[in-house]
Design a protein around this motif. Structure first.
Motif, PDB file in Angstrom:
ATOM      1  N   GLY A 239      43.116  42.805  43.190  1.00 36.63           N
ATOM      2  CA  GLY A 239      42.138  43.863  42.981  1.00 36.63           C
ATOM      3  C   GLY A 239      42.088  44.403  41.568  1.00 36.63           C
ATOM      4  O   GLY A 239      41.588  45.516  41.341  1.00 36.63           O
ATOM      5  N   LEU A 240      42.571  43.613  40.585  1.00 37.25           N
ATOM      6  CA  LEU A 240      42.552  44.084  39.201  1.00 37.25           C
ATOM      7  C   LEU A 240      41.174  43.943  38.568  1.00 37.25           C
ATOM      8  O   LEU A 240      40.933  44.459  37.478  1.00 37.25           O
ATOM      9  CB  LEU A 240      43.572  43.302  38.372  1.00 37.25           C
ATOM     10  CG  LEU A 240      45.035  43.428  38.812  1.00 37.25           C
ATOM     11  CD1 LEU A 240      45.941  42.643  37.884  1.00 37.25           C
ATOM     12  CD2 LEU A 240      45.452  44.891  38.848  1.00 37.25           C
ATOM     13  N   GLY A 241      40.286  43.265  39.244  1.00 35.04           N
ATOM     14  CA  GLY A 241      38.936  43.081  38.744  1.00 35.04           C
ATOM     15  C   GLY A 241      38.281  41.894  39.422  1.00 35.04           C
ATOM     16  O   GLY A 241      38.896  41.215  40.252  1.00 35.04           O
ATOM     17  N   SER A 242      37.030  41.656  39.075  1.00 30.75           N
ATOM     18  CA  SER A 242      36.290  40.502  39.582  1.00 30.75           C
ATOM     19  C   SER A 242      36.099  39.509  38.443  1.00 30.75           C
ATOM     20  O   SER A 242      36.264  39.843  37.275  1.00 30.75           O
ATOM     21  CB  SER A 242      34.925  40.940  40.126  1.00 30.75           C
ATOM     22  OG  SER A 242      35.068  41.864  41.177  1.00 30.75           O
ATOM     23  N   THR A 243      35.758  38.279  38.795  1.00 29.40           N
ATOM     24  CA  THR A 243      35.488  37.279  37.775  1.00 29.40           C
ATOM     25  C   THR A 243      34.186  36.566  38.092  1.00 29.40           C
ATOM     26  O   THR A 243      33.576  36.785  39.152  1.00 29.40           O
ATOM     27  CB  THR A 243      36.651  36.269  37.653  1.00 29.40           C
ATOM     28  OG1 THR A 243      36.444  35.478  36.476  1.00 29.40           O
ATOM     29  CG2 THR A 243      36.734  35.362  38.875  1.00 29.40           C
ATOM     30  N   ILE A 244      33.747  35.720  37.180  1.00 28.97           N
ATOM     31  CA  ILE A 244      32.504  34.963  37.345  1.00 28.97           C
ATOM     32  C   ILE A 244      32.842  33.489  37.159  1.00 28.97           C
ATOM     33  O   ILE A 244      33.276  33.072  36.078  1.00 28.97           O
ATOM     34  CB  ILE A 244      31.439  35.421  36.333  1.00 28.97           C
ATOM     35  CG1 ILE A 244      31.102  36.905  36.555  1.00 28.97           C
ATOM     36  CG2 ILE A 244      30.184  34.575  36.455  1.00 28.97           C
ATOM     37  CD1 ILE A 244      30.142  37.483  35.533  1.00 28.97           C
TER      38      ILE A 244
END
Length: 312
Positions: A239-244
């Motif tokens: 849950g530290l961030g999203s990616t693409i």
């Protein structure tokens, strides 16, 4: 003075080692003898080939040209010896394949290895999907036989054969990544407040993502730059961030288990994956066989209609 392969091999080793003394140790030869070989090459070509400094040895412009040609000649001689030795046997040799990082091509390494093991068990396949290498440069200089890379435009020294186009998706930890249902496409404008974990700015995908976000008038909220698929997957699932990423990468990497994948639109982000080979070096027989296997594996991938991948 004739230019023999021993002198060329010594010259390449000196450039790679950055030191005459270090190269002499690797070649198990006396340093004065090695220096004489370099001097003989400089006398023959009538150009200074190496520059010496407190930081070591680097090739001059002329030296760099000779270095590239020498690598190619030595590689061809090595392959010629293999071809001669194996002329009455099955195809054998070493073939190197580069696979673009964060691309669907990286998921093809296992199918390629399986097919090669079945069809050409005596060919040693070296696969490189590590960060920090410009694969087209390795192809151009003869250090690698072929690669699947992002891009379809002209690149000096190589030929590109477009294979497929892949669409990039937002990959997030399981749970609501936005207010809309996750099966609905998400406009890029909605990413303004999303913490993103992305490759560094030198990576092709990062440049493509930044350009697409700029068209949507979004300044990316980059929390971290990560150049490791496993580390990226762990960071997303924590849950530290999203990616693409391409959906196939998130689906195939164990570190992304349980993530949510959501299509991005307005604009969609797409990239072409192409097969890259040298435009001036012929492929060896083992490399030709390997290329055939690679294209067959890609064809099987396309028939399976994977998410986010379409024909060129």
């Amino acid at each position: 003075m004739s230019v023999d392969f021993r002198k060329l091999k010594s010259f390449v080793k000196v450039v790679d080692a950055g030191s005459v003394s270090r190269a002499a140790g690797l070649l198990r030869t006396a340093q004065p003898a090695l220096s004489q070989q370099i001097a003989a090459l400089e006398s023959h070509f009538k150009h200074k080939l190496l520059l010496r400094s407190n930081h070591g040895i680097v090739p001059t412009e002329a030296g760099l040209i000779l270095y590239r040609h020498a690598q190619l000649l030595l590689k061809q001689i090595e392959q010629a010896q293999i071809d001669i030795d194996q002329s009455t046997k099955a195809l054998a040799g070493r073939v190197s394949i580069g696979l673009a990082t964060y691309s669907a091509s990286s998921t093809l390494s296992l199918p390629i290895l399986k097919e090669m093991s079945t069809l050409h068990p005596q060919i040693i396949v070296h696969i490189n999907d590590s960060f920090g290498h410009v694969l087209s440069e390795l192809i151009m200089t003869g250090k690698m036989d072929m690669a699947m890379i992002y891009g379809s435009g002209p690149i000096k020294g190589v030929k590109l054969q477009p294979l497929f186009r892949e669409e990039l998706y937002l990959v997030s930890r399981a749970g609501p990544a936005a207010k809309k249902p996750t099966d609905e496409p998400l406009p890029l404008s909605a990413l303004a407040d999303v913490k993103l974990l992305l490759p560094s700015q030198g990576h092709f995908l990062r440049r493509l993502i930044d350009e697409s976000l700029a068209r949507a008038r979004v300044t990316p909220n980059v929390a971290s730059e990560i150049e490791s698929v496993s580390a990226l997957g762990a960071a997303v699932t924590e849950g530290l961030g999203s990616t693409i990423l391409p959906a196939s990468v998130a689906a195939s990497a164990s570190s992304f288990a349980g993530v949510e994948v959501r299509r991005l639109v307005r604009p969609a982000i797409e990239a072409t994956v192409s097969l890259c080979v040298s435009d001036h070096l012929p492929l060896s027989e083992p490399a030709l066989a390997t290329r055939s296997v690679l294209l067959t594996v890609v064809e099987k991938l396309m028939r399976s209609h994977p998410q986010g991948i379409r024909a060129v």
